[in-house]
Scaffold this motif. Sequence first.
Motif, PDB file in Angstrom:
ATOM      1  N   LEU A   1       5.402  -3.104   9.788  1.00 45.17           N
ATOM      2  CA  LEU A   1       6.100  -3.705  10.921  1.00 45.17           C
ATOM      3  C   LEU A   1       7.555  -3.962  10.533  1.00 45.17           C
ATOM      4  CD1 LEU A   1       3.285  -6.088  12.232  1.00 45.17           C
ATOM      5  CD2 LEU A   1       3.859  -3.805  13.060  1.00 45.17           C
ATOM      6  N   THR A   2       7.980  -5.227  10.508  1.00 46.24           N
ATOM      7  CA  THR A   2       9.368  -5.520  10.156  1.00 46.24           C
ATOM      8  C   THR A   2       9.521  -5.977   8.708  1.00 46.24           C
ATOM      9  OG1 THR A   2       9.139  -7.802  10.927  1.00 46.24           O
ATOM     10  CG2 THR A   2       9.930  -6.172  12.523  1.00 46.24           C
ATOM     11  N   ARG A   3       8.416  -6.037   7.982  1.00 48.89           N
ATOM     12  CA  ARG A   3       8.434  -6.527   6.593  1.00 48.89           C
ATOM     13  C   ARG A   3       8.556  -5.366   5.609  1.00 48.89           C
ATOM     14  NH1 ARG A   3       8.003 -10.835   3.488  1.00 48.89           N
ATOM     15  NH2 ARG A   3       6.433 -10.962   1.869  1.00 48.89           N
ATOM     16  N   GLU A   4       9.329  -5.581   4.554  1.00 48.62           N
ATOM     17  CA  GLU A   4       9.494  -4.579   3.492  1.00 48.62           C
ATOM     18  C   GLU A   4       9.387  -5.291   2.156  1.00 48.62           C
ATOM     19  OE1 GLU A   4      12.394  -1.137   3.683  1.00 48.62           O
ATOM     20  OE2 GLU A   4      13.398  -2.470   2.258  1.00 48.62           O
TER      21      GLU A   4
ATOM     22  N   ALA B   1      -1.354  -7.346   5.984  1.00 49.03           N
ATOM     23  CA  ALA B   1      -1.800  -6.238   6.821  1.00 49.03           C
ATOM     24  C   ALA B   1      -3.286  -6.011   6.591  1.00 49.03           C
ATOM     25  CB  ALA B   1      -1.014  -4.973   6.490  1.00 49.03           C
ATOM     26  N   ALA B   2      -4.013  -5.785   7.646  1.00 49.68           N
ATOM     27  CA  ALA B   2      -5.456  -5.561   7.563  1.00 49.68           C
ATOM     28  C   ALA B   2      -5.761  -4.100   7.248  1.00 49.68           C
ATOM     29  CB  ALA B   2      -6.105  -5.946   8.884  1.00 49.68           C
ATOM     30  N   SER B   3      -6.977  -3.856   6.800  1.00 44.49           N
ATOM     31  CA  SER B   3      -7.424  -2.470   6.604  1.00 44.49           C
ATOM     32  C   SER B   3      -7.316  -1.739   7.933  1.00 44.49           C
ATOM     33  CB  SER B   3      -8.868  -2.433   6.116  1.00 44.49           C
ATOM     34  OG  SER B   3      -8.947  -2.983   4.836  1.00 44.49           O
ATOM     35  N   GLY B   4      -6.830  -0.504   7.870  1.00 48.39           N
ATOM     36  CA  GLY B   4      -6.627   0.280   9.076  1.00 48.39           C
ATOM     37  C   GLY B   4      -5.212   0.210   9.611  1.00 48.39           C
ATOM     38  N   SER B   5      -4.375  -0.668   9.023  1.00 54.00           N
ATOM     39  CA  SER B   5      -2.984  -0.794   9.457  1.00 54.00           C
ATOM     40  C   SER B   5      -2.162   0.385   8.965  1.00 54.00           C
ATOM     41  CB  SER B   5      -2.360  -2.078   8.914  1.00 54.00           C
ATOM     42  OG  SER B   5      -3.046  -3.204   9.384  1.00 54.00           O
ATOM     43  N   ARG B   6      -1.243   0.841   9.801  1.00 56.89           N
ATOM     44  CA  ARG B   6      -0.345   1.945   9.423  1.00 56.89           C
ATOM     45  C   ARG B   6       0.881   1.376   8.717  1.00 56.89           C
ATOM     46  NH1 ARG B   6      -1.718   6.697  11.314  1.00 56.89           N
ATOM     47  NH2 ARG B   6      -3.229   6.809  12.996  1.00 56.89           N
TER      48      ARG B   6
ATOM     49  N   ILE C   1      -2.347   4.819   5.795  1.00 63.85           N
ATOM     50  CA  ILE C   1      -3.217   3.819   6.398  1.00 63.85           C
ATOM     51  C   ILE C   1      -3.841   3.009   5.265  1.00 63.85           C
ATOM     52  CG2 ILE C   1      -5.284   3.467   7.810  1.00 63.85           C
ATOM     53  CD1 ILE C   1      -4.632   6.336   8.963  1.00 63.85           C
ATOM     54  N   ILE C   2      -3.799   1.685   5.372  1.00 63.89           N
ATOM     55  CA  ILE C   2      -4.410   0.829   4.357  1.00 63.89           C
ATOM     56  C   ILE C   2      -5.926   0.940   4.456  1.00 63.89           C
ATOM     57  CG2 ILE C   2      -4.732  -1.551   3.569  1.00 63.89           C
ATOM     58  CD1 ILE C   2      -1.921  -2.143   4.569  1.00 63.89           C
ATOM     59  N   ARG C   3      -6.571   1.261   3.341  1.00 62.72           N
ATOM     60  CA  ARG C   3      -8.032   1.349   3.293  1.00 62.72           C
ATOM     61  C   ARG C   3      -8.657   0.140   2.614  1.00 62.72           C
ATOM     62  NH1 ARG C   3      -9.068   3.608   7.433  1.00 62.72           N
ATOM     63  NH2 ARG C   3      -8.269   5.690   7.663  1.00 62.72           N
ATOM     64  N   TRP C   4      -7.956  -0.463   1.646  1.00 63.33           N
ATOM     65  CA  TRP C   4      -8.447  -1.676   1.000  1.00 63.33           C
ATOM     66  C   TRP C   4      -7.265  -2.479   0.459  1.00 63.33           C
ATOM     67  CZ3 TRP C   4      -6.979  -1.945  -4.039  1.00 63.33           C
ATOM     68  CH2 TRP C   4      -6.790  -0.754  -4.730  1.00 63.33           C
ATOM     69  N   SER C   5      -7.505  -3.754   0.234  1.00 67.13           N
ATOM     70  CA  SER C   5      -6.496  -4.650  -0.317  1.00 67.13           C
ATOM     71  C   SER C   5      -7.203  -5.651  -1.225  1.00 67.13           C
ATOM     72  CB  SER C   5      -5.786  -5.380   0.828  1.00 67.13           C
ATOM     73  OG  SER C   5      -4.902  -6.331   0.327  1.00 67.13           O
ATOM     74  N   HIS C   6      -6.672  -5.819  -2.447  1.00 71.90           N
ATOM     75  CA  HIS C   6      -7.309  -6.736  -3.391  1.00 71.90           C
ATOM     76  C   HIS C   6      -6.297  -7.162  -4.455  1.00 71.90           C
ATOM     77  CE1 HIS C   6     -10.539  -8.615  -5.605  1.00 71.90           C
ATOM     78  NE2 HIS C   6     -10.177  -7.966  -6.689  1.00 71.90           N
TER      79      HIS C   6
ATOM     80  N   ILE D   1      -4.208   3.218  -0.228  1.00 69.63           N
ATOM     81  CA  ILE D   1      -3.604   3.837   0.941  1.00 69.63           C
ATOM     82  C   ILE D   1      -4.076   5.281   1.065  1.00 69.63           C
ATOM     83  CG2 ILE D   1      -1.421   4.529   1.997  1.00 69.63           C
ATOM     84  CD1 ILE D   1      -0.186   2.160   0.350  1.00 69.63           C
ATOM     85  N   GLN D   2      -4.522   5.625   2.253  1.00 69.91           N
ATOM     86  CA  GLN D   2      -4.881   7.003   2.565  1.00 69.91           C
ATOM     87  C   GLN D   2      -3.728   7.584   3.372  1.00 69.91           C
ATOM     88  OE1 GLN D   2      -8.276   7.387   5.098  1.00 69.91           O
ATOM     89  NE2 GLN D   2      -8.314   9.609   4.950  1.00 69.91           N
TER      90      GLN D   2
END
Length: 111
Positions: free
Chosen positions: A26-29, A52-57, A71-76, A82-83
């Motif tokens: 989005l607007t964050r970097e 950002a949630a899983s599935g976010s572009r 696309i984010i697939r997991w976060s930990h 990222i796929q």
Amino acid sequence: MQNNLNIITRKAERKSCRIFGKVRYLTREVDARILDMSTSGMAVEIRSPIHAASGSRIQIVADDLGTLHGIIRWSHNGRLGIQFDPNSNARAQVASYFRFFHKEVKPVLRR
């Protein structure tokens, strides 16, 4: 690809690398470091959370790779899986990086 337990496994072999760049959502970097990469995705370590949630572009911007869409697939624990977006030219950009610029990187232990 799935195994007998219906667990989705990685399709392409990942190679370790140390590429610095930024992750945009989005607007964050935020500053990021690419830990490993394949032609289908990458693992990224980020300096601060992007919420950002899983599935976010998102976009990954690095001098060595250019701008990649994924696309984010997991976060930990400050890391993202990222796929790459199949509609982008990310596969070609990563393949070009591996062909012309990649050097094998050995893991470094932190203290």
